[in-house]
Motif scaffolding. Structure first.
Motif, mmCIF file in Angstrom:
data_model
loop_
_atom_site.group_PDB
_atom_site.id
_atom_site.type_symbol
_atom_site.label_atom_id
_atom_site.label_comp_id
_atom_site.label_asym_id
_atom_site.label_seq_id
_atom_site.Cartn_x
_atom_site.Cartn_y
_atom_site.Cartn_z
ATOM 1 N N ALA A 52 9.666 11.361 1.746
ATOM 2 C CA ALA A 52 8.625 10.388 2.102
ATOM 3 C C ALA A 52 7.951 10.794 3.412
ATOM 4 N N VAL A 80 -0.393 13.256 4.029
ATOM 5 C CA VAL A 80 -1.464 12.263 3.897
ATOM 6 C C VAL A 80 -2.229 12.105 5.213
ATOM 7 N N THR A 128 0.824 -1.198 0.000
ATOM 8 C CA THR A 128 0.000 0.000 0.000
ATOM 9 C C THR A 128 0.864 1.255 0.000
ATOM 10 N N GLN A 129 0.206 2.406 -0.256
ATOM 11 C CA GLN A 129 0.935 3.669 -0.249
ATOM 12 C C GLN A 129 1.573 3.915 1.116
ATOM 13 N N ASP A 130 0.804 3.650 2.184
ATOM 14 C CA ASP A 130 1.314 3.854 3.535
ATOM 15 C C ASP A 130 2.532 2.983 3.801
ATOM 16 N N SER A 181 4.578 1.724 1.680
ATOM 17 C CA SER A 181 5.694 2.196 0.879
ATOM 18 C C SER A 181 6.348 3.427 1.509
ATOM 19 N N LEU A 182 5.509 4.342 1.989
ATOM 20 C CA LEU A 182 6.046 5.554 2.625
ATOM 21 C C LEU A 182 6.790 5.208 3.913
ATOM 22 N N GLU A 203 5.561 13.643 2.738
ATOM 23 C CA GLU A 203 4.348 13.144 2.089
ATOM 24 C C GLU A 203 3.470 12.406 3.092
ATOM 25 N N TYR A 204 4.095 11.640 3.984
ATOM 26 C CA TYR A 204 3.354 10.899 5.009
ATOM 27 C C TYR A 204 2.592 11.870 5.911
#
Length: 207
Positions: A18, A25, A2-4, A6-7, A21-22
């Motif tokens: 990262a 989000v 998932t995006q989470d 990956s971050l 971005e986290y």
């Protein structure tokens, strides 16, 4: 992945972009947490967005040494947020509390029949931390109500508040004295302060 996930993987590799971005989000989640631990009296003198910005800046600058082997990124951000809120409270209210204490000492010295410095100490500390300059005229009323509100709390709540705000002990030391965990004491203090604020809502200073 998932995006989470990956971050988080990139954050654990100390990727600043990262992390930024986290935070973006999860800004709503972080904002909700900060609001929950801040209290209305502090939000009356500082902006929630400013606190979030400070948390973000602190996290980004400290990513290289972050204890990400012990905490998830969100847990780490929440730790930073707690420290920022404590710092903000000290910045906005500690000077006022010290000044209020000095004024009382001067008044007591000038009054032969003055009360002991410890008389109403807890009430004065908490009233000062919740009182704005514009509400100074109602301080005596607030202190009387504060005394009543504190008396309505359980003995355990009163003990925890006195150890924290009068003796200035860290929550870990309070936990040892009261035979509880550090987390339990933090929850107890937070719940107690919310109860006090709720009971004093009708004499809360206006913004």
């Amino acid at each position: 992945m998932t995006q989470d996930e990956s971050l988080i993987e990139k954050i654990q590799a100390r990727d600043v972009e990262a992390l930024a971005e986290y935070i973006a989000v999860h800004r709503d989640q972080l904002s909700g947490f900060v609001r929950s631990i801040t209290g209305e009296h502090l939000l009356a003198v500082t902006e929630l967005d400013d606190l979030i910005q400070e948390v973000s800046a602190t996290a980004i600058s400290g990513l290289s040494t972050a204890p990400l082997d012990q905490y998830s990124p969100m847990q780490w951000l929440q730790q930073i947020a707690r420290r920022r809120v404590v710092d903000a409270h000290r910045f906005h209210f500690d000077a006022k509390i010290r000044d209020f204490g000095r004024q009382k000492s001067i008044h007591a010295a000038a009054s032969p029949g003055g009360n002991d410095e410890s008389d109403g100490g807890l009430e004065r500390l908490l009233a000062a931390s919740m009182t704005s300059p514009s509400a100074a005229v109602s301080r005596d009323i607030r202190m009387h109500r504060m005394s009543e509100a504190i008396a309505s709390l359980s003995e355990e709540q009163q003990a925890a508040i006195r150890l924290r705000y009068v003796d200035g002990l860290p929550t870990k030391s309070i936990a040892e004295k009261l035979g509880k965990t550090d987390v339990a004491i933090r929850v107890l203090l937070s719940r107690s302060m919310r109860e006090l604020e709720k009971r004093l809502d009708d004499v809360r200073p206006s913004r």
